[in-house]
Structure formats: structure tokens, C-alpha cells
Motif scaffolding. Structure first.
Motif, PDB file in Angstrom:
ATOM      1  N   LYS A   1      36.171  32.744  45.060  1.00 11.95           N
ATOM      2  CA  LYS A   1      36.601  32.889  46.456  1.00 11.95           C
ATOM      3  C   LYS A   1      35.846  31.895  47.356  1.00 11.95           C
ATOM      4  O   LYS A   1      36.437  31.249  48.218  1.00 11.95           O
ATOM      5  N   HIS A   2      34.552  31.771  47.114  1.00 15.34           N
ATOM      6  CA  HIS A   2      33.751  30.839  47.926  1.00 15.34           C
ATOM      7  C   HIS A   2      34.150  29.389  47.653  1.00 15.34           C
ATOM      8  O   HIS A   2      34.248  28.578  48.574  1.00 15.34           O
ATOM      9  N   ARG A   3      34.396  29.072  46.390  1.00 14.15           N
ATOM     10  CA  ARG A   3      34.837  27.717  46.040  1.00 14.15           C
ATOM     11  C   ARG A   3      36.134  27.389  46.772  1.00 14.15           C
ATOM     12  O   ARG A   3      36.320  26.289  47.301  1.00 14.15           O
TER      13      ARG A   3
ATOM     14  N   VAL B   1      35.654  20.288  51.066  1.00 15.24           N
ATOM     15  CA  VAL B   1      34.616  20.003  50.075  1.00 15.24           C
ATOM     16  C   VAL B   1      35.276  19.961  48.698  1.00 15.24           C
ATOM     17  O   VAL B   1      35.890  20.948  48.293  1.00 15.24           O
ATOM     18  N   PRO B   2      35.169  18.855  47.967  1.00 18.34           N
ATOM     19  CA  PRO B   2      35.815  18.767  46.652  1.00 18.34           C
ATOM     20  C   PRO B   2      35.025  19.507  45.578  1.00 18.34           C
ATOM     21  O   PRO B   2      34.511  18.915  44.621  1.00 18.34           O
ATOM     22  N   ALA B   3      34.917  20.809  45.707  1.00 15.54           N
ATOM     23  CA  ALA B   3      34.148  21.637  44.778  1.00 15.54           C
ATOM     24  C   ALA B   3      34.903  21.794  43.464  1.00 15.54           C
ATOM     25  O   ALA B   3      36.100  22.056  43.457  1.00 15.54           O
ATOM     26  N   GLU B   4      34.174  21.642  42.381  1.00 16.19           N
ATOM     27  CA  GLU B   4      34.749  21.745  41.042  1.00 16.19           C
ATOM     28  C   GLU B   4      35.137  23.193  40.731  1.00 16.19           C
ATOM     29  O   GLU B   4      34.442  24.116  41.134  1.00 16.19           O
ATOM     30  N   PRO B   5      36.220  23.417  39.989  1.00 12.14           N
ATOM     31  CA  PRO B   5      36.566  24.791  39.596  1.00 12.14           C
ATOM     32  C   PRO B   5      35.494  25.382  38.691  1.00 12.14           C
ATOM     33  O   PRO B   5      34.850  24.662  37.930  1.00 12.14           O
ATOM     34  N   LEU B   6      35.318  26.697  38.755  1.00 16.33           N
ATOM     35  CA  LEU B   6      34.376  27.373  37.874  1.00 16.33           C
ATOM     36  C   LEU B   6      34.957  27.525  36.473  1.00 16.33           C
ATOM     37  O   LEU B   6      34.242  27.477  35.485  1.00 16.33           O
ATOM     38  N   PHE B   7      36.221  27.773  36.382  1.00 13.92           N
ATOM     39  CA  PHE B   7      36.954  27.954  35.141  1.00 13.92           C
ATOM     40  C   PHE B   7      38.410  28.075  35.556  1.00 13.92           C
ATOM     41  O   PHE B   7      38.817  27.409  36.494  1.00 13.92           O
TER      42      PHE B   7
ATOM     43  N   GLY C   1      41.519  29.876  37.410  1.00 13.30           N
ATOM     44  CA  GLY C   1      41.586  30.643  38.640  1.00 13.30           C
ATOM     45  C   GLY C   1      42.619  30.039  39.570  1.00 13.30           C
ATOM     46  O   GLY C   1      43.230  29.014  39.265  1.00 13.30           O
ATOM     47  N   TYR C   2      42.796  30.659  40.686  1.00 14.32           N
ATOM     48  CA  TYR C   2      43.801  30.224  41.628  1.00 14.32           C
ATOM     49  C   TYR C   2      43.182  30.094  43.014  1.00 14.32           C
ATOM     50  O   TYR C   2      42.387  30.924  43.430  1.00 14.32           O
ATOM     51  N   CYS C   3      43.562  29.048  43.698  1.00 10.95           N
ATOM     52  CA  CYS C   3      43.142  28.830  45.080  1.00 10.95           C
ATOM     53  C   CYS C   3      44.390  28.484  45.881  1.00 10.95           C
ATOM     54  O   CYS C   3      45.217  27.683  45.435  1.00 10.95           O
ATOM     55  N   ASP C   4      44.526  29.084  47.043  1.00  7.70           N
ATOM     56  CA  ASP C   4      45.690  28.822  47.892  1.00  7.70           C
ATOM     57  C   ASP C   4      45.694  27.413  48.472  1.00  7.70           C
ATOM     58  O   ASP C   4      46.677  26.992  49.054  1.00  7.70           O
ATOM     59  N   TYR C   5      44.595  26.704  48.336  1.00  8.55           N
ATOM     60  CA  TYR C   5      44.453  25.399  48.970  1.00  8.55           C
ATOM     61  C   TYR C   5      44.189  24.324  47.930  1.00  8.55           C
ATOM     62  O   TYR C   5      43.478  24.533  46.965  1.00  8.55           O
ATOM     63  N   GLU C   6      44.779  23.166  48.149  1.00  6.25           N
ATOM     64  CA  GLU C   6      44.487  21.999  47.329  1.00  6.25           C
ATOM     65  C   GLU C   6      43.555  21.097  48.123  1.00  6.25           C
ATOM     66  O   GLU C   6      43.674  20.981  49.345  1.00  6.25           O
TER      67      GLU C   6
END
Length: 130
Positions: free
Chosen positions: A99-101, A109-115, A117-122
Motif C-alpha cells: 500500500k505504501h509503495r 517515486v519509481p519504487a520497485e515492486p515488493l513482489f 501485487g496491484y497498484c491503481d497507479y502506474e
């Protein structure tokens, strides 16, 4: 840690959190499971642990991969430092860190995925949108 605190020095933990170490997979898990006061010492010695820091050296890091290497690993360090020793469930941490990522990606911030998962934003590079 034991030797330094036995000599009555205040200490900061950093050696388990060298984020430039090249690894594969979910390395945030190993980072998250470090408990700063998990060393052979008295309670008085453990009270001398002030906190910790995430370190990132430049051997394998430059402007092209700094943010992705740093985040979300530094988030795992941060949560470990502000959480009690009993707060250590990897599944719960994963949910919070994903969620924080996603919040970081939304903020540019181009934060790397943890594994997985889904994020509403690209991630959108602000330089490219100009």
C-alpha cells in the motif's frame, strides 16, 4: 552490539541494512525481520540502542537506479525501527508495504515492486510528461 553496549556506548544498527547488496527476490523480507535488540545483552544494554539507519553505497547504484533500489527496502527498515519486536508478521507487513509503495508511485517515486501485487497507479516519469 553486545561489546559496544557493554562498554556503555549508545549504538545505531546499520550493518544488516546495507541496501546496495545485490540480491534476488523478496529481499525486503530479510530486511524486515532484523530486530535491532536481538543480541546477547542485558536489558540495560538494549536500552542503549537508539535506532538504526538504512545505508546505500554507490558501487552498484547511480541516478538510474537509486530510487528503485532504495524503495521499498528503506520502508521495511523504517517500519522495523518504529514497530515493537512483537510486530513481525511478514504477511501483515507485506500488505502495509504494498500500500505504501503504491502511494509512493502515485507521488512520482519509481519504487520497485515488493513482489506480485496491484497498484491503481502506474509510474509516470515527470521529465517525460513535460
Amino acid at each position: 552490539m553486545a561489546a559496544a553496549t557493554a562498554a556503555k556506548f549508545h549504538v545505531l544498527v546499520s550493518s544488516p541494512w546495507y541496501l546496495n547488496v545485490i540480491s534476488y527476490g523478496q529481499d525486503w523480507r530479510k530486511i524486515y525481520l532484523v530486530e535491532p535488540c536481538n543480541f546477547n545483552g542485558t536489558e540495560a544494554q538494549k536500552k542503549l540502542v537508539l535506532g538504526g539507519e538504512a545505508c546505500l553505497w554507490g558501487e552498484f547504484v547511480d541516478a538510474t537506479n537509486l530510487a528503485a533500489r532504495l524503495w521499498p527496502r528503506a520502508s521495511a527498515v523504517s517500519e522495523r525501527l518504529w514497530s515493537s519486536a512483537e510486530t513481525n508478521d511478514l504477511g501483515d507487513a507485506y500488505a502495509r508495504l504494498v500500500k505504501h509503495r503504491c502511494r509512493m508511485v502515485q507521488r512520482g517515486v519509481p519504487a520497485e515492486p515488493l513482489f506480485i501485487g496491484y497498484c491503481d497507479y502506474e509510474y509516470k516519469d515527470k521529465k517525460e510528461s513535460k
